[in-house]
Design an enzyme around this catalytic site. Structure first.
Site, PDB file in Angstrom:
ATOM      1  N   GLU A   1       1.654   3.813   3.144  1.00 31.40           N
ATOM      2  CA  GLU A   1       2.175   3.262   4.399  1.00 31.40           C
ATOM      3  C   GLU A   1       3.695   3.341   4.400  1.00 31.40           C
ATOM      4  OE1 GLU A   1       0.216  -0.587   4.412  1.00 31.40           O
ATOM      5  OE2 GLU A   1      -1.762   0.353   4.326  1.00 31.40           O
TER       6      GLU A   1
ATOM      7  N   ARG B   1      -3.361   4.825  -1.907  1.00 36.11           N
ATOM      8  CA  ARG B   1      -3.194   3.482  -1.358  1.00 36.11           C
ATOM      9  C   ARG B   1      -2.898   2.423  -2.434  1.00 36.11           C
ATOM     10  NH1 ARG B   1      -5.584  -0.070   2.719  1.00 36.11           N
ATOM     11  NH2 ARG B   1      -6.692  -1.835   1.808  1.00 36.11           N
TER      12      ARG B   1
ATOM     13  N   HIS C   1       0.840  -1.203   0.000  1.00 34.93           N
ATOM     14  CA  HIS C   1       0.000   0.000   0.000  1.00 34.93           C
ATOM     15  C   HIS C   1       0.877   1.256   0.000  1.00 34.93           C
ATOM     16  CE1 HIS C   1      -3.430  -2.593   1.729  1.00 34.93           C
ATOM     17  NE2 HIS C   1      -3.607  -2.417   0.438  1.00 34.93           N
TER      18      HIS C   1
ATOM     19  N   GLU D   1       0.913  -4.865  11.027  1.00 36.11           N
ATOM     20  CA  GLU D   1       0.428  -3.490  10.922  1.00 36.11           C
ATOM     21  C   GLU D   1       1.229  -2.684  11.932  1.00 36.11           C
ATOM     22  OE1 GLU D   1      -1.695  -2.331   8.778  1.00 36.11           O
ATOM     23  OE2 GLU D   1      -2.882  -4.049   8.100  1.00 36.11           O
TER      24      GLU D   1
ATOM     25  N   HIS E   1       2.700  -3.737   6.737  1.00 34.95           N
ATOM     26  CA  HIS E   1       1.758  -2.653   6.464  1.00 34.95           C
ATOM     27  C   HIS E   1       1.744  -1.695   7.653  1.00 34.95           C
ATOM     28  CE1 HIS E   1      -0.617  -4.440   3.008  1.00 34.95           C
ATOM     29  NE2 HIS E   1       0.090  -5.483   3.393  1.00 34.95           N
TER      30      HIS E   1
HETATM   31 ZN   LIG Z   1      -1.743  -1.803   4.082  1.00 36.18          ZN
END
Ligand SMILES: [Zn+2]
Length: 353
Positions: free
Chosen positions: A59, A114, A56, A287, A184
């Site tokens: 990020e 994104r 993405h 994340e 991410h």
């Molecule tokens: Zn992501």
């Protein structure tokens, strides 16, 4: 962007005994994707840990972590006993940015972009969410078919060149890949499969489908759990919890651990689900920081601490896998030892089909 290319070339030149740079494919805007292979020369057959960053675009902490990870491994592999041990058995494949077009677009045009930059509807809307585009229950849940949506899943599984390049490569190598990691932000989670269903991953599915196991079928039951509980899932969870504890030990940052669909949201077509579905035993989404106060725009003074603590989590996972699959240093894998090492704490029943 261009700096990452320069960095890759430079890190490979100055560490040519350990690092090689390889072609993975082309993006929709015809940029070249490379991955780095960190590999200690050896005549032994080794297994692979895969890690990708930058699926993405917005990020930014993610590609930063991939670079940090490579730098730290190269700086410390001689002095850190953990790293030098796992490099004897494991090669590290690092893809610093998958979505290069989107990443550059987020630097130059739209900080919060994104998706990738594929044109749709005669160029009236752009971008497919690459983490909804893998061939894992594609298009079934947590996606949109509208190309202007942030979670547009594309025109079909692996419709995007970035997804296809990575998936084809991993597919070719899958019998050697023990762990798939994808980085991410944000939210502070370590997520296990699956996102597309709340059902736990089935161990028989993944072990029987693995050619390392030949004609053997393994039916494993965890002691103290019911018949539907799956040792691999529990093992993935246990290892993730070890990783989050190691991470918290650095600066006290709390990470939540669990299956994506149970603790975050349902999504289909993610790379993490896909990697596990094709038989890679350990598959995690990280994340990274934070929990939403800055979100995707993480302040610069948090970059280094985020990388430092994440490094501890990732090396904890790699170290665990190394010790499980290569107990006592370096042993050739047999189907038996692999199955046993995966399920050390469970009761095993073997049946030959
Ligand atoms: Zn992501």
């Amino acid at each position: 962007s261009g700096e990452i290319y320069q960095w890759m070339t430079q890190i490979q030149k100055s560490n040519s005994e350990l690092v090689t740079q390889h072609y993975l494919g082309k993006t929709i805007e015809n940029r070249t994707m490379y991955y780095l292979q960190i590999s200690q020369p050896s005549d032994k057959t080794k297994k692979i840990i895969w890690m990708d960053c930058g699926i993405h675009a917005r990020e930014w902490i993610s590609p930063a972590f991939c670079q940090w990870f490579v730098k730290e491994i190269l700086q410390n592999y001689k002095s850190d006993p953990k790293i030098s041990r796992f490099l004897k058995n494991l090669d590290l494949y690092i893809l610093p940015v998958l979505n290069i077009d989107g990443y550059i677009y987020s630097w130059e045009k739209d900080r919060l972009w994104r998706k990738n930059r594929s044109p749709h509807m005669n160029g009236t809307c752009y971008g497919t969410d690459l983490n909804r585009n893998f061939n894992s229950s594609w298009g079934s849940i947590g996606v949109s078919y509208n190309c202007s949506s942030e979670i547009f899943c594309g025109s079909g599984p692996e419709s995007e060149p970035e997804t296809r390049a990575m998936a084809q490569f991993i597919e070719r190598k899958k019998s050697d890949i023990l762990c798939y990691l994808t980085i991410h932000s944000y939210g502070q989670y370590i997520l296990t499969p699956y996102g597309s269903t709340t059902k736990p991953p089935s161990n028989s599915e993944e072990l029987v489908g693995d050619k390392n196991f030949g004609p053997l079928k393994i039916i494993a039951k965890c002691t103290g759990t019911d018949n539907n509980a799956v040792p691999i899932l529990n093992l993935q969870m246990r290892v993730a919890k070890k990783a989050s504890a190691a991470l918290m030990g650095k600066y006290g940052t709390r990470y939540e651990v669990g299956s994506t669909s149970l603790i975050l949201y349902s999504n289909s077509g993610s790379s993490r689900d896909w990697a596990h579905m094709i038989g890679i035993p350990f598959s995690y989404t990280f994340e990274l920081r934070d929990k939403g106060s800055h979100g995707f725009v993480l302040p610069p003074d948090q970059i280094q601490p985020t990388c430092e603590e994440t490094m501890l989590a990732v090396t904890t996972i790699i170290d665990y896998i190394d010790q499980k699959y290569f107990p006592g240093g370096a042993v050739m894998l047999t189907s038996g030892s692999l199955g046993l090492s995966l399920c050390l704490s469970v009761v095993l029943t073997w049946t030959v089909s």
